[in-house]
Design an enzyme around this catalytic site. Structure first.
Site, PDB file in Angstrom:
ATOM      1  CE  LYS A  94      30.759 -14.609  64.738  1.00 39.54           C
ATOM      2  NZ  LYS A  94      30.536 -14.826  63.281  1.00 39.54           N
ATOM      3  CB  SER A 144      27.555 -12.428  62.287  1.00 37.29           C
ATOM      4  OG  SER A 144      28.459 -13.477  62.023  1.00 37.29           O
ATOM      5  CB  SER A 147      29.884 -13.531  59.245  1.00 37.62           C
ATOM      6  OG  SER A 147      28.493 -13.368  59.187  1.00 37.62           O
TER       7      SER A 147
END
Lengths: 485, 95
Positions: A75, A150, A174
């Protein structure tokens, strides 16, 4: 070649069916072809092939572990030395960190090959990946739907079988919510289990890093590499790391006490197809000998309001570091220092980030601190205590991960409160600091449904064992987009 | 609790955020919605319940007061928008 589990790829590498360089080339080609998903912000082909060569050399020396030579993605919230780390924000569009995050360091040390950095909601603030400065990510199951957020880029990349595993972070859901919406597995470890050194901070009393992959075994393999003590994160807990993968086989679903929180099944606005899939999943556990109990988490509906005081308050403090002076975006021709701060931040941050900074600033401002922040922290204790009581009677808690399947792009973007409610079943876990994972448990309307399992503090091994046990009885985790619905 | 455009301006100033005047009404509406949503907490009886800052009730770990990092000034300042002679440059503060 590459679209298999980490465990299968490790076996193939070890048998010599293919090299890490061949595998990495295959992954890079797949990423290249899947550009429409917008799952990646940065792809690092040259560096990946250098790392793959090193992994092959390491294997030739007889020094390979289960992740050596396996391509993964990070990420874009984790700092990577020499590789742009944007956090999905214009603010950090040109930020190239001078060091690696702990998680990156650890996975690199295990020999995993980083192929790139995945898209995400800006500063991890979002539940749909629509707040990214780099544009939304598409759900591989349906390109008109969001992948969740997210960690939407990591989820989409794993769901589309571009990479077998990716890292994510989970402040209010997330990792778990995008895992649910894309039909993969994702684990949020116990608060403090994984070091956050080099992970861009959002809400420091809630943030935690974790793995995303297609099955429980792969989560276990990744977590074993990611967890561990690190003095550079003062919240990181000094505690031994079990061999999570080895522990998978030692658990039996027979006798496992599973609690069903009635508030999670009677909540308003839950898609009936989601409830049905979760009830069927519970029956699989029951048939395998698990003991199912009704439990109550009475303050469940207060979790989202508590979170939307605490998380923005902490974010407003954490994000004060972006001032246009030391790194990140700087406005042009500032007339004075205040103008430099205000315009650099006004131009660098997107709307949702500004909104949360303002909510947090307000909640912490003179005269309001007690009414908002302190009050929310008191209710947070009530929510934590609910879990503590429930977990005296059960080993794990089972519930939906999200109230609906993947929703349409744009459908909630103009209504912050509706968007916040998509995390209604995940947020309480962060407030309590507990570990939880999401795993695929069927479909509703052709879109994946996620089952959430919540465990005792530091009991990740049991959660992974329960998920692995379920995956011995079902094949939802091996369904992939494009093959069927 | 309802926020108007003038209060948005005050909050944005505290947060050192430049906000377009044209967007103030939208921000006011969104912030009011969010505050209305969290307002329900005020009706919860929390008498005798202490605030929870750390989910595991842990305190920060202390370490010996020893230098553990080398001087990486050049490396860190290479990230900065404007530096000179080891300093970060900002608009003139003192006349």
């Amino acid at each position: 070649m590459h679209d298999r589990t980490i465990a299968e790829l490790a076996a193939g590498l070890s048998r010599g069916d293919f090299s890490s360089v061949e595998l990495t080339r295959s992954v890079l080609a797949a990423i290249d072809q899947a550009g429409d998903l917008n799952a990646f912000i940065t792809v690092t082909p040259e560096q990946a092939l250098v790392e793959a060569e090193a992994a092959d050399a390491r294997r030739a020396r007889g020094d390979a572990g289960p992740l050596t030579g396996v391509p993964i993605a990070h990420k874009d919230i984790f700092c990577t030395e020499g590789v742009r780390t944007s956090c999905g924000s214009h603010m950090l569009d040109t930020f190239v960190p001078p060091y690696d995050a702990f998680v990156v360091e650890r996975l690199r040390a295990a020999g995993a090959v980083m192929v790139g950095k995945t898209n995400m909601d800006e500063f991890a603030m979002g539940s749909s990946n629509e707040t990214s400065w780099y544009g939304p990510v598409r759900n591989p199951w349906d390109s008109t739907a969001v992948p969740g957020g997210s960690s939407g880029g990591s989820a989409a990349a794993v769901a589309a079988r571009l990479v077998p595993g990716a890292t994510g972070t989970d402040t209010g859901g997330s990792i778990r919510q995008p895992a649910a919406l894309t039909g993969i597995c994702g684990l949020k470890p116990t608060y403090g289990r994984v070091s956050r050194y080099g992970m861009v901070a959002f809400a420091s009393s809630l943030d935690q890093a974790g793995p995303m992959a297609t099955d429980a075994r792969d989560l276990a393999l990744m977590l074993s590499a990611m967890a561990g003590f690190d003095p550079r994160d003062s919240t990181c807990v000094e505690r031994g790391v079990p061999d999570y993968a080895a522990a998978l086989g030692q658990q039996d679903l027979a006798g496992l006490r599973i609690g069903l929180p009635r508030e999670y099944f009677s909540a308003e606005g839950v898609d009936p197809g989601v409830t049905r899939a979760i009830e069927e999943a519970v029956e699989v556990f029951r048939a395998a000998g698990a003991e199912i109990r009704d439990i109550s988490l009475p303050n469940t509906e207060l979790a989202v309001p508590v979170y939307y005081v605490i998380a923005p308050a902490e974010a407003s403090s954490n994000l004060s570091r972006f001032d246009g002076v030391r790194y990140g975006h700087r406005c042009s021709d500032p007339v004075d220092l205040e103008d430099l701060y205000k315009r650099s931040r006004g131009e660098g941050f997107g709307e949702e980030v500004k909104r949360r900074i303002m909510v947090g600033t307000y909640a912490l401002s003179a005269g309001y601190y007690d009414a908002y922040y302190l009050k929310a922290q008191r209710v947070r204790r009530m929510i934590r205590d609910d879990f503590a009581r429930a977990l005296e009677e059960v080993d794990v808690i089972a519930a939906p991960t999200a109230p609906s399947t993947a929703f349409a792009l744009g459908s909630k973007a103009d209504d912050p409160v509706q968007m916040y409610l998509s995390d209604i079943f995940t947020i309480a876990v962060n407030l309590a600091g507990l570990p939880a994972l999401s795993l695929p448990a069927g479909f509703s309307g052709g879109r994946p449904v996620g089952l959430q399992l919540i465990g005792h503090y530091f009991d990740e091994a049991r959660l992974l064992g329960a998920a692995h046990g379920y995956q011995q009885h079902t094949d939802w985790h091996s369904r992939r987009p494009g093959a069927e619905g | 609790m309802s926020i108007d455009a003038r209060e948005v301006g005050q909050i944005a100033h505290l947060a050192r955020l430049a906000i377009n005047a044209a967007d103030s009404e939208v921000h006011a509406r969104n912030l009011s919605d969010i505050l209305a949503f969290v307002e329900r907490l005020s009706g919860i009886d929390t008498a005798g319940i202490g605030p929870l800052a750390h989910p595991l009730d842990m305190t920060q770990r202390l370490r010996p007061d020893e230098v553990s990092e080398g001087d990486l000034r050049e490396r860190f300042q290479a990230l900065a928008p404007a530096t000179a002679e080891g300093h970060y440059l900002v608009p003139r503060v003192i006349e």
